[in-house]
Scaffold this active site. Structure first.
Site: not given
Ligand code: SAH
Length: 343
Positions: A93, A106, A113, A117, A120, A334
């Site tokens: 995506e 983006c 991944c 987290c 996420c 995000c």
């Molecule tokens: N793995 C990388 C890039 C992908 S996440 C990283 O950790 O930065 C890209 C951004 O989206 C990161 O800042 C992450 O903290 C944020 N993000 C992930 N899940 C999210 C969510 N549910 N709501 C808002 N931001 C989120």
């Protein structure tokens, strides 16, 4: 003979093809421009390269590309999520966001991944595989050819699916071409890589000579609770020291992204700790109110609570901004991207 995927070659490897054939130097630049500036998909279109050389290349190399199998546009904010099918049938995506003065794309570095987290959705879906360098570049090429308006400024953020620093070789290989004058000619003002922040890799990236800005997903002010939220994360102090090193080396401030989650990391104590950790350092703080997704119990804080958090940060913390995520209504924001397999 199986043809080699030419967009997976590093610049040195690409240049050696021309050197090994005893061809003139300017063919190197011509070949790169056809691949990355004009984005041709067939050697026969490379009209300023002699037919013999084109045919030689065509017998040995292939030019890959990516096109969307599906596009979903957000009725709310004009962002569009694209599902692109890879050659093994997996879908990645990528998202296009329209702003008044610029466009931002983006892009993804992995399918799924491995980091898991908790907030996420991509991470909670599991991990499928790394993207190759040609797949990273082809996302940018697709957008540039199909959507970027001529002479319009566009930015690339590595904030799609995956952890860029866990696919370092392909990140570097593609970055070199994004930076190069015969490639995309983009530098640190236009490219941001977002990472969970592995200190050793941040230092390596700072020393690499590659040109991009760095964003680190902090989202916590204390190691133990941050590790619960982001099991793959490294200690905060080391991460921030590395972030500072990167900022000094690159001459850009490192962004610290902080996903605000109600009752988890949005307290007054968190705001004060975040100020203490960042005051006077070459950082920018980007607060991202959580984008909620079905299947997760985590919630976004209320607007008042977000404002209160900001009011504690503002006096001392450097350059605080709030990211109002695009594409929330189409699961393109995000942390909402997930992978699909074509049946
Ligand atoms: N793995 C990388 C890039 C992908 S996440 C990283 O950790 O930065 C890209 C951004 O989206 C990161 O800042 C992450 O903290 C944020 N993000 C992930 N899940 C999210 C969510 N549910 N709501 C808002 N931001 C989120």
């Amino acid at each position: 003979m199986k043809k080699t995927n030419i967009k997976n070659l590093s610049i040195d490897e690409l240049h050696s093809i021309i050197d090994d054939l005893g061809e003139k130097n300017h063919r190197k630049s011509q070949l790169m421009k056809w691949l990355y500036q004009k984005g041709v998909e067939d050697f026969s279109e490379m009209t300023n390269i002699p037919v013999q050389l084109r045919e030689w290349l065509d017998a040995r190399y292939r030019i890959s590309s990516l096109a969307p199998a599906e596009a979903v546009e957000s009725p709310e904010d004009g962002s569009t999520k694209f599902l692109m099918e890879c050659d093994d049938g997996l879908m990645l995506e990528a998202v296009l966001m329209e702003f008044e003065k610029h466009q931002t794309i983006c892009i993804s570095t992995q399918i799924g991944c491995p980091l898991r987290c908790l907030f996420c959705n991509t991470g909670m879906q599991g991990f499928e595989r790394d993207l190759r360098s040609d797949e990273i570049l082809n996302q940018v090429l697709y957008f540039r050819k199909a959507h970027i308006r001529p002479r319009r400024r566009f930015n690339i953020v590595f904030m799609g699916m995956g952890e860029p620093f866990l696919n370092l070789e392909n990140l570097y290989r593609s970055m070199e071409i994004l930076n190069h004058q015969d490639g995309f000619a983009l530098g640190e003002k236009r490219i941001t890589v977002s990472t969970i922040g592995f200190p050793g890799k941040i230092i390596d990236a700072a020393d690499s000579g590659l040109k991009f800005s760095l964003a680190i997903s902090l989202s916590g002010t204390e190691d133990r609770s941050r590790k619960e939220l982001m099991p793959g994360s490294a200690p905060i102090m080391e991460t921030l020291s590395a972030a500072e090193y990167f900022a000094e080396k690159s001459g850009t401030r490192t962004t610290l992204e902080y996903v605000l989650i109600a009752g988890v990391n949005d307290t007054e104590e968190n705001a004060r700790a975040l100020s203490d950790l960042t005051a006077g350092r070459p950082f920018k703080i980007n607060l991202i109110p959580l984008n909620e997704w079905i299947g997760s119990e985590l919630r976004r804080p209320s607007e008042e609570r977000i404002d209160h958090f900001i009011s504690i940060l503002l006096p001392r913390a450097p350059a605080v901004t709030v990211r109002r995520s695009r594409g929330r209504d189409i699961s393109a924001a995000c942390g909402q991207l997930r992978f699909h397999r074509r049946d």
